[in-house]
Design a protein around this motif. Structure first.
Motif, mmCIF file in Angstrom:
data_model
loop_
_atom_site.group_PDB
_atom_site.id
_atom_site.type_symbol
_atom_site.label_atom_id
_atom_site.label_comp_id
_atom_site.label_asym_id
_atom_site.label_seq_id
_atom_site.Cartn_x
_atom_site.Cartn_y
_atom_site.Cartn_z
ATOM 1 N N ALA A 195 0.836 -1.202 0.000
ATOM 2 C CA ALA A 195 0.000 0.000 0.000
ATOM 3 C C ALA A 195 0.869 1.251 0.000
ATOM 4 C CB ALA A 195 -0.925 -0.005 1.217
ATOM 5 N N LEU A 196 1.908 1.233 0.835
ATOM 6 C CA LEU A 196 2.809 2.382 0.924
ATOM 7 C C LEU A 196 3.503 2.631 -0.410
ATOM 8 C CD1 LEU A 196 4.260 4.545 2.599
ATOM 9 C CD2 LEU A 196 5.904 2.786 3.299
ATOM 10 N N LYS A 197 3.996 1.586 -1.040
ATOM 11 C CA LYS A 197 4.689 1.744 -2.320
ATOM 12 C C LYS A 197 3.738 2.232 -3.414
ATOM 13 C CE LYS A 197 8.683 -1.305 -1.818
ATOM 14 N NZ LYS A 197 9.681 -0.298 -2.243
ATOM 15 N N LEU A 198 2.523 1.706 -3.435
ATOM 16 C CA LEU A 198 1.537 2.171 -4.405
ATOM 17 C C LEU A 198 1.250 3.662 -4.216
ATOM 18 C CD1 LEU A 198 -0.955 -0.839 -4.326
ATOM 19 C CD2 LEU A 198 0.543 -0.212 -6.227
ATOM 20 N N GLN A 199 1.106 4.088 -2.971
ATOM 21 C CA GLN A 199 0.835 5.502 -2.696
ATOM 22 C C GLN A 199 2.008 6.387 -3.114
ATOM 23 O OE1 GLN A 199 -0.107 5.559 1.490
ATOM 24 N NE2 GLN A 199 -1.932 4.287 1.220
#
Length: 267
Positions: free
Chosen positions: A147-151
C-alpha cells in the motif's frame, strides 16, 4: 574466524542427500520463504530495540536464508551464490552513476527519483510492456508495505493529498463507512471498507513520515507490556478471567498510569 566460504560449505553439507540434515534436505523455495520473511522482521525488531549483539545474530540468520536459497538454486541449475553477489554488485554500480560514474544528483530525494527511473529503464530493457507509474510494485510484499509503495508511486505523478488535513478527513469518512457496514451485516462490504480504512491509515503514516510497521510494532509492544502488568495485578485475586470487563479496564488504566509515571520519572 569463519568466512562466507565456510558458510557456503556448511549449507552444502546440510543439503547433502546422503549425510545432510533431513529437515534441510526436504526444504524448497516455497517452504523456506516464510522463514526468510520472518528473519527480516527479526532484524527490524533488533534495530528497534537497539540490541546490537542481537542484530549481529539476526543478520547472520538472514544471511543464512540467502545462502539457503542460493544452494537450492545451484542444485536446480538456476544460479549460485556467486551469481547472486555478481547480480547485486552490478545493480548497485549501475544504479549509482553519481558515485561510480560522472552523473550528479542534488540530494537524497533526487536520488530516490533517479533510482525509480533506473528501475523503469531496466524493466523496459527486459521487454516489460507495463508503463504504469505502479509498474514493478511487488505482489509478494506485506500488504501494508505494498500500500505504501503504491501511494508513493502515485504521488510521483501528482496523485496525492496536498496536506494531512484531507487525509484525516478521509480517515474519519472511512471509519463512518466501517461503522455503517457493521450495522448492515454485509460481511463482504465490511471487508472492503476495513481495507479502505487500513489503506488510509498507511497514508496517514506516510504523510507524517512515520514508519507504519515501526509504529505498529510499538503499539503491539505497548499493549503487551500493559496487558502483562494487568495479569500481575490480577494474579492475587485469581487472574483476569474472573474479573468483569469494567474491573479489567480499571487494571488497564492503572497499568497505563504506572507506565506513564515511570517514563516521566514521577514517584
Amino acid at each position: 574466524m569463519h568466512t562466507i566460504d565456510d558458510l557456503l560449505r556448511i549449507m552444502t553439507t546440510l543439503r547433502d542427500p546422503e549425510r545432510g540434515c533431513p529437515w534441510d534436505v526436504e526444504q524448497n523455495f516455497a517452504t523456506i520463504a516464510p522463514y526468510t520473511i520472518e528473519e527480516a522482521y527479526e532484524v527490524a525488531d533488533a534495530i528497534d530495540r537497539r540490541d546490537y549483539p542481537g542484530l549481529c545474530e539476526e543478520l547472520g540468520d538472514l544471511l543464512l536464508q540467502v545462502v539457503f536459497h542460493a544452494q537450492m538454486a545451484k542444485e536446480a541449475g538456476h544460479f549460485d551464490f556467486g551469481d547472486v553477489v555478481e547480480a547485486i554488485s552490478t545493480k548497485m554500480v549501475r544504479r549509482h552513476p553519481h558515485v561510480f560514474a560522472d552523473a550528479e544528483v542534488a540530494d537524497a530525494q533526487a536520488q530516490t527519483q533517479a533510482w525509480e527511473e533506473h528501475k523503469r529503464a531496466e524493466r523496459a530493457a527486459k521487454g516489460e510492456a507495463d508503463d504504469s507509474a505502479l509498474a514493478g510494485v511487488s505482489r509478494g510484499l506485506p500488504e501494508w508495505q505494498r500500500a505504501l509503495k503504491l501511494q508513493k508511486r502515485a504521488a510521483t505523478v501528482g496523485f496525492d493529498w496536498p496536506s494531512i488535513e484531507p487525509v484525516i478527513d478521509k480517515l474519519h469518512e472511512e471509519i463512518d463507512e466501517v461503522r455503517a457496514e457493521f450495522a448492515s451485516g454485509d460481511a463482504a462490504r465490511l471487508t472492503d471498507e476495513i481495507g479502505d480504512l487500513l489503506f488510509v491509515c498507511v497514508n496517514v503514516a506516510r504523510h507524517g513520515k512515520v514508519d507504519f510497521s515501526q509504529a505498529l510494532r510499538g503499539a503491539n509492544a505497548k499493549f503487551e507490556r500493559r496487558f502483562r502488568r494487568m495479569e500481575q495485578l490480577a494474579a492475587a485475586g485469581g487472574g483476569l478471567a474472573g474479573l468483569t470487563l469494567a474491573q479489567q479496564d480499571a487494571l488497564w488504566d492503572r497499568a497505563k498510569t504506572e507506565e506513564k509515571a515511570a517514563q516521566s520519572g514521577l514517584p
